[in-house]
Design a protein around this motif. Sequence first.
Motif, PDB file in Angstrom:
ATOM      1  N   GLN A  66      -8.069  22.309  -8.846  1.00 23.12           N
ATOM      2  CA  GLN A  66      -7.408  21.355  -7.937  1.00 23.12           C
ATOM      3  C   GLN A  66      -8.268  20.103  -7.778  1.00 23.12           C
ATOM      4  OE1 GLN A  66      -6.680  23.637  -4.421  1.00 23.12           O
ATOM      5  NE2 GLN A  66      -4.645  24.261  -5.077  1.00 23.12           N
ATOM      6  N   ASP A 101     -17.783  20.503 -10.289  1.00 24.47           N
ATOM      7  CA  ASP A 101     -17.173  20.411  -8.972  1.00 24.47           C
ATOM      8  C   ASP A 101     -18.208  19.860  -7.999  1.00 24.47           C
ATOM      9  OD1 ASP A 101     -14.730  21.703  -7.293  1.00 24.47           O
ATOM     10  OD2 ASP A 101     -16.581  21.691  -6.152  1.00 24.47           O
ATOM     11  N   PRO A 102     -17.879  18.762  -7.284  1.00 24.12           N
ATOM     12  CA  PRO A 102     -18.878  18.158  -6.406  1.00 24.12           C
ATOM     13  C   PRO A 102     -19.295  19.071  -5.256  1.00 24.12           C
ATOM     14  CG  PRO A 102     -16.836  16.896  -6.405  1.00 24.12           C
ATOM     15  CD  PRO A 102     -16.629  18.041  -7.309  1.00 24.12           C
ATOM     16  N   ARG A 152       2.209   6.637  -6.742  1.00 21.52           N
ATOM     17  CA  ARG A 152       1.135   7.519  -7.223  1.00 21.52           C
ATOM     18  C   ARG A 152       1.567   8.981  -7.096  1.00 21.52           C
ATOM     19  NH1 ARG A 152      -4.793   7.409  -6.778  1.00 21.52           N
ATOM     20  NH2 ARG A 152      -4.783   5.567  -5.490  1.00 21.52           N
ATOM     21  N   GLU A 153       2.178   9.305  -5.964  1.00 23.08           N
ATOM     22  CA  GLU A 153       2.625  10.689  -5.751  1.00 23.08           C
ATOM     23  C   GLU A 153       3.745  11.069  -6.725  1.00 23.08           C
ATOM     24  OE1 GLU A 153       1.430  10.930  -1.047  1.00 23.08           O
ATOM     25  OE2 GLU A 153       3.539  10.953  -1.607  1.00 23.08           O
ATOM     26  N   LEU A 183       0.841  -1.211   0.000  1.00 24.24           N
ATOM     27  CA  LEU A 183       0.000   0.000   0.000  1.00 24.24           C
ATOM     28  C   LEU A 183       0.873   1.256   0.000  1.00 24.24           C
ATOM     29  CD1 LEU A 183      -2.909  -0.633   2.536  1.00 24.24           C
ATOM     30  CD2 LEU A 183      -3.126  -0.001   0.149  1.00 24.24           C
ATOM     31  N   LEU A 184       1.910   1.225   0.817  1.00 24.71           N
ATOM     32  CA  LEU A 184       2.790   2.395   0.916  1.00 24.71           C
ATOM     33  C   LEU A 184       3.582   2.586  -0.375  1.00 24.71           C
ATOM     34  CD1 LEU A 184       4.012   1.922   4.579  1.00 24.71           C
ATOM     35  CD2 LEU A 184       2.355   3.568   3.739  1.00 24.71           C
ATOM     36  N   LYS A 201       1.251   4.185  -2.798  1.00 26.44           N
ATOM     37  CA  LYS A 201       1.072   5.604  -2.433  1.00 26.44           C
ATOM     38  C   LYS A 201       2.261   6.425  -2.917  1.00 26.44           C
ATOM     39  CE  LYS A 201       1.538   8.131   1.941  1.00 26.44           C
ATOM     40  NZ  LYS A 201       0.739   9.325   1.884  1.00 26.44           N
ATOM     41  N   SER A 214      -7.204  16.474  -9.010  1.00 25.51           N
ATOM     42  CA  SER A 214      -7.164  15.397  -8.028  1.00 25.51           C
ATOM     43  C   SER A 214      -8.020  14.221  -8.497  1.00 25.51           C
ATOM     44  CB  SER A 214      -7.676  15.932  -6.693  1.00 25.51           C
ATOM     45  OG  SER A 214      -7.774  14.909  -5.779  1.00 25.51           O
ATOM     46  N   TYR A 236       2.207  11.555 -10.090  1.00 22.24           N
ATOM     47  CA  TYR A 236       1.437  12.802 -10.120  1.00 22.24           C
ATOM     48  C   TYR A 236       2.378  14.002 -10.260  1.00 22.24           C
ATOM     49  CZ  TYR A 236      -1.985  16.298  -8.793  1.00 22.24           C
ATOM     50  OH  TYR A 236      -2.804  17.384  -8.777  1.00 22.24           O
ATOM     51  N   VAL A 246      -6.322  12.517 -11.460  1.00 24.81           N
ATOM     52  CA  VAL A 246      -5.174  11.671 -11.120  1.00 24.81           C
ATOM     53  C   VAL A 246      -5.655  10.352 -10.544  1.00 24.81           C
ATOM     54  CG1 VAL A 246      -3.202  11.475  -9.566  1.00 24.81           C
ATOM     55  CG2 VAL A 246      -3.566  13.531 -10.871  1.00 24.81           C
ATOM     56  N   GLN A 247      -6.701  10.439  -9.739  1.00 22.85           N
ATOM     57  CA  GLN A 247      -7.237   9.187  -9.216  1.00 22.85           C
ATOM     58  C   GLN A 247      -7.704   8.276 -10.345  1.00 22.85           C
ATOM     59  OE1 GLN A 247     -10.190  10.050  -6.206  1.00 22.85           O
ATOM     60  NE2 GLN A 247      -8.833  11.625  -5.415  1.00 22.85           N
TER      61      GLN A 247
END
Lengths: 348, 447
Positions: B389, B221-222, B164-165, B157-158, B161, B393, B168, B396-397
């Motif tokens: 942003q 935008d939600p 992914r960063e 998981l790490l 992470k 975001s 990005y 990217v997800q």
Amino acid sequence: MRSRKNRTHEKGLPESQDGIAAVIGEVEKAEPPVPEPEAEKAEPPVPEIAPDAAAADAAKEIGEIKKRKWAGNLIRGLAVVILCLAVFFCAGDMASRHYQITFYQEICRFLTGNIRIVFISDLHSREYGQGNADLLADIAALSPDLILLGGDMINWNDTDYEPVLETCRALTKLAPVYGVPGNHESERIYNAGDQDLYARFENAGVTMLRNESKIVRIGDNSVQLIGITGTEDGFERNGAQECMTQIPANRNMYRVVLAHVPVLFKEKLASYSYDLGLAGHAHGGVIQIPRIGGLYSAEEGFLPAYSRGEYELRNGASLIVGGGLGDAGWLPRINNRPELLVIDVNWC
Amino acid sequence: MNLTDRLIVHDDQMTEEQHQRSLFRKTLAFMTKKWWRTLFLLLILMGIFFVADVVIVNPRSATVIMTLNYEQASDGLTPNATRFNMYEIKTEPVLQATIRYAGLEGRLTTDELSGCILVEARHEGSSGDENFISTSYRIEFRNPGTIPERSAKSMLLLLCKAYREYFYENYAVSKTTAGRGLDDLDISTEYLSRVDAFALKIGQIERYAEERMNESGDYRDPTSGLAFSDIRIRAQNLRIFDSNNLQSYVIYNALSEDADILRDQLLYRKRMAKINYDKKLASYGVNNEGIDIYDKAMTSIYMIPTINDKSQISIYMAMTGMDKMVEKADEDLIEAIELFKKMESDQTIADAVVSRPGSKEQQAKVEELLERLDKKINVLFADLVTMDQAYESTHVQRYMMFNGPWSAHTLRAALIEAALMTLAVAVIGFGVIYLVLKSKESDGQHV
């Protein structure tokens, strides 16, 4: 010798006549004697009919005995296997007395940077290393932005819990520490009369959240922490409901609800708006059954819904229940290592 | 005499080698004849224990499926159109970040961590084409055993992470307006220059919103419910109404901070425009001259038939050199007219600011209007940044999806591992019994 006999009987045919003869003899002994007519006595004997039938009956009976014996052996064998497995897992857990570190990843798009939360629950005055040195070293290496205590840091009947307070003091040097009381803290206050408990934790640098919320600034981001105490029974009376109702609907910050008892989230907290729930208390259900979960918790009984791990609530929030770092009772943990939780809230 | 009995016959005449072989057979026979049930049960128990250990207690490896969900992925590219390389997950920055996130600095090196990671492309759904580029990858983490308090799942998981960063930061962040901020264009204190600068800023916002609209027209935008089209409409309104009105107000009232400076600026601008105007007129003249002298034989229309890969025939009209010259002459004339209008305007304003300068009240009002416009632009830009942003975001997800992690051991692998361990234990047990029998025999006891 017994095994050889059994093997012979299993086949059912007189490979070795001794065994069959013995069985026939027993069968004949068991039945009452039947007088034979005189006329038949004169005739030549017909020995094949009666002994064959008896042999078949005997073989059938032996087969049934054999089946029962195998069933018995199977049950005994299974019992031995289960016992061995239990001993194995228990021994495994005992051998690995050290906690495990479990990482969870959450995403929040309100944030402009990542936030790392370390969650400690149910320590029950246990020490990992002298003065919890191992625990503190691990937490320091994890570089948390926030440390949250999920309650039951002490046992209600502890004579002295200064080592726990000392651990808390050390934790406050690593990151801001916030916590909620667990049932052991409450019992200590109300049953053991330790009225200074909260003050002692506050003096150690821990901000105790008792049905109140605080906003914590981490870098450019804000996290709203809401601490809820008690169980679902007193939710309306002890101010927890009021606290949840008064929280403003500001969605530009990450919102964490901290409560000791996980079932509170299911019963009372699932209708409010927040991002993450954290709880402890269940000690992982004492025994973790693979693919099923915990075996027992005090509130939910056998096979509790919330014992250890991450769950999704009705409101879309995540609930993370920690397995706890210590134990209060004598029940051994099986396949359920103590755990320290690390929650990474990521912005992407 | 059965086979077993034959096996254990002792022959005093045997050589040492034969003797050893015989003892081995004896041991085997001894075990198979007398203890087979016990041994069988023990082996089964050991097998169960080892399977449980491998599958439940110590799942030493975990796996995750990473899928790339952006258009360029099927071409083997990143969103920035650079070459995608899956093995970047094993590069120093990613590994260092993983170690840092796991709190293992000083306890685990990047080399050790790299050795725990397996990456392979998945070919599910491919058409068997040799040039198929996978957009799905399997990442496996095998726990080396030196970090027992962190599970393979957690480490994986790490790692995801950290990757992914990294991805990005390097490939997905747009280095465009919203990321950089608006250009600092307030170089002059003159009202007219400030209005022009505001107009440019509004144009930047408008173009950026339009670009995003073209990418994802249906994105909303939600939180605010705004779409990029809403931002663009607000920018258009600012430009058409607020900015243009303010400009007209400044020009009509001949407002300036310093009349002489403004007059000089306007006259300079007029001179620059005059140079361009002359160039455009010259270009127009040259093109017209070219058209006049163009060979009549070359002005015919050429129709070129073509056929596409679907066997559809179409006919294109080929452009001649004269067509190009006509187009260029038209463009030059239009631009020259525009420049002439600008020169006239600049001259009029330059004369007006000297002959009839605006009042103090008008200056105060224009200051207020400028401030108001500035605030509106800043609010609009802040909304754009917030929305952008959230958009990035979310994007990217979507770019990179991770499915898992789960323990990598399949039951088959676990069974094989457990069988091997059981076999190892059985061999050790056999060896022990063999040695015991051997020692008994060397003591002169009958075996």
